[in-house]
Design an enzyme around this catalytic site. Structure first.
Site, PDB file in Angstrom:
ATOM      1  N   GLY A  46       1.321 -28.301  31.049  1.00 21.58           N
ATOM      2  CA  GLY A  46       2.444 -28.787  31.840  1.00 21.58           C
ATOM      3  C   GLY A  46       3.746 -28.284  31.261  1.00 21.58           C
ATOM      4  O   GLY A  46       3.829 -28.013  30.053  1.00 21.58           O
ATOM      5  N   GLN A  51      12.672 -27.894  29.855  1.00 13.71           N
ATOM      6  CA  GLN A  51      12.109 -27.313  28.629  1.00 13.71           C
ATOM      7  C   GLN A  51      12.421 -25.824  28.490  1.00 13.71           C
ATOM      8  O   GLN A  51      12.244 -25.248  27.418  1.00 13.71           O
ATOM      9  CB  GLN A  51      10.585 -27.524  28.583  1.00 13.71           C
ATOM     10  CG  GLN A  51      10.184 -28.986  28.420  1.00 13.71           C
ATOM     11  CD  GLN A  51       8.687 -29.126  28.372  1.00 13.71           C
ATOM     12  OE1 GLN A  51       8.040 -29.220  29.404  1.00 13.71           O
ATOM     13  NE2 GLN A  51       8.122 -29.112  27.174  1.00 13.71           N
ATOM     14  N   CYS A  96       3.057 -31.448  23.341  1.00 11.35           N
ATOM     15  CA  CYS A  96       4.165 -30.985  24.173  1.00 11.35           C
ATOM     16  C   CYS A  96       4.669 -29.655  23.625  1.00 11.35           C
ATOM     17  O   CYS A  96       4.817 -29.508  22.411  1.00 11.35           O
ATOM     18  CB  CYS A  96       5.278 -32.028  24.125  1.00 11.35           C
ATOM     19  SG  CYS A  96       6.714 -31.597  25.098  1.00 11.35           S
ATOM     20  N   LEU A  97       4.926 -28.696  24.516  1.00  9.34           N
ATOM     21  CA  LEU A  97       5.407 -27.391  24.054  1.00  9.34           C
ATOM     22  C   LEU A  97       6.773 -27.501  23.385  1.00  9.34           C
ATOM     23  O   LEU A  97       7.153 -26.620  22.618  1.00  9.34           O
ATOM     24  CB  LEU A  97       5.465 -26.395  25.223  1.00  9.34           C
ATOM     25  CG  LEU A  97       4.094 -26.008  25.815  1.00  9.34           C
ATOM     26  CD1 LEU A  97       4.271 -25.070  26.996  1.00  9.34           C
ATOM     27  CD2 LEU A  97       3.192 -25.373  24.758  1.00  9.34           C
ATOM     28  N   HIS A 138       3.981 -37.576  31.797  1.00 11.35           N
ATOM     29  CA  HIS A 138       4.591 -36.850  30.673  1.00 11.35           C
ATOM     30  C   HIS A 138       5.694 -35.907  31.175  1.00 11.35           C
ATOM     31  O   HIS A 138       6.805 -35.888  30.644  1.00 11.35           O
ATOM     32  CB  HIS A 138       3.494 -36.074  29.928  1.00 11.35           C
ATOM     33  CG  HIS A 138       3.983 -35.228  28.795  1.00 11.35           C
ATOM     34  ND1 HIS A 138       3.579 -35.404  27.483  1.00 11.35           N
ATOM     35  CD2 HIS A 138       4.848 -34.177  28.771  1.00 11.35           C
ATOM     36  CE1 HIS A 138       4.189 -34.506  26.718  1.00 11.35           C
ATOM     37  NE2 HIS A 138       4.955 -33.744  27.476  1.00 11.35           N
ATOM     38  N   GLU A 139       5.390 -35.138  32.214  1.00  7.77           N
ATOM     39  CA  GLU A 139       6.350 -34.143  32.707  1.00  7.77           C
ATOM     40  C   GLU A 139       7.537 -34.809  33.404  1.00  7.77           C
ATOM     41  O   GLU A 139       8.670 -34.347  33.268  1.00  7.77           O
ATOM     42  CB  GLU A 139       5.670 -33.137  33.643  1.00  7.77           C
ATOM     43  CG  GLU A 139       4.540 -32.326  33.024  1.00  7.77           C
ATOM     44  CD  GLU A 139       4.906 -31.684  31.691  1.00  7.77           C
ATOM     45  OE1 GLU A 139       6.078 -31.312  31.505  1.00  7.77           O
ATOM     46  OE2 GLU A 139       4.026 -31.581  30.823  1.00  7.77           O
ATOM     47  N   HIS A 142      10.178 -35.875  31.061  1.00 11.87           N
ATOM     48  CA  HIS A 142      11.103 -34.799  30.666  1.00 11.87           C
ATOM     49  C   HIS A 142      12.320 -34.754  31.593  1.00 11.87           C
ATOM     50  O   HIS A 142      13.436 -34.509  31.148  1.00 11.87           O
ATOM     51  CB  HIS A 142      10.400 -33.435  30.730  1.00 11.87           C
ATOM     52  CG  HIS A 142       9.588 -33.106  29.527  1.00 11.87           C
ATOM     53  ND1 HIS A 142      10.143 -32.974  28.269  1.00 11.87           N
ATOM     54  CD2 HIS A 142       8.262 -32.870  29.370  1.00 11.87           C
ATOM     55  CE1 HIS A 142       9.183 -32.667  27.404  1.00 11.87           C
ATOM     56  NE2 HIS A 142       8.032 -32.600  28.040  1.00 11.87           N
TER      57      HIS A 142
HETATM   58 CO    CO Z   1       6.210 -32.088  27.212  1.00 13.42          CO
END
Ligand code: CO
Length: 177
Positions: A46, A51, A96-97, A138-139, A142
């Site tokens: 994701g 991000q 998470c990236l 989660h996304e 963000h």
């Molecule tokens: Co993330």
């Protein structure tokens, strides 16, 4: 196609609240395409636009098929998402990236019903459970300026801060070499 740079914790950009997408145009399509290439290259499931430094309510999810194989067929592009229903409790390990190399267990809703638009501005309503439900939550976090580490309890958060310092040191040493 050049990959996009991923903004990592504790960069304040990640705390911004993203604004709704208003135009479903070429620029959005290019952003989504570049985000996909970047996410796949980084082994993510994701990625939210913030991000990669774009404060718009756009995100992508690709949890893959039954074998976990990712492709454009399993990709979901999510614009201006809105939760309609949420229920139950589901605990799973998240990463998470923007918080590379750190994984921990987070409590989420087990099932969600989400309304969103695709890249062409067409409305969709989707029911999600398990990993897909976690990914949506989660996304979407963000887009509201939140990271999964904020959802850890006090003790786990302390553990994170300690490990994160160590990871940053290791990354710095790697760069020197
Ligand atoms: Co993330």
């Amino acid at each position: 196609m050049p990959l996009l740079d991923i903004v990592t914790y504790p960069n304040k950009i990640l705390k911004q609240i993203s604004k709704p997408v208003e135009r479903f145009d070429e620029e959005l399509h290019k952003l989504l395409d570049d985000m996909y290439e970047t996410m796949i290259a980084k082994n993510g499931v994701g990625l939210a636009a913030i991000q990669v430094g774009v404060p718009r309510r756009a995100l992508i999810i690709d949890i893959g098929d039954e074998e976990g194989k990712q492709s454009k067929n399993t990709l979901i592009e999510v614009i201006n998402p809105e939760f309609l229903v949420w229920d139950g409790i589901h605990k799973d390990t998240e990463g998470c990236l923007s918080v590379p190399d750190y994984f921990d267990e987070v409590e989420r809703y087990a099932t969600v019903k989400v309304k969103f638009f695709d890249r062409y501005g067409k409305e969709h309503i989707m029911d999600a459970e398990g990993l897909l439900s976690v990914a949506f939550q989660h996304e979407t976090d963000h887009l509201d300026g939140h990271l999964f580490i904020e959802r850890l309890d006090y003790i786990k958060r302390k553990k994170f801060e300690k490990e994160w310092k160590k990871l940053l040191k290791q990354q710095k040493q790697k760069r020197k070499k």
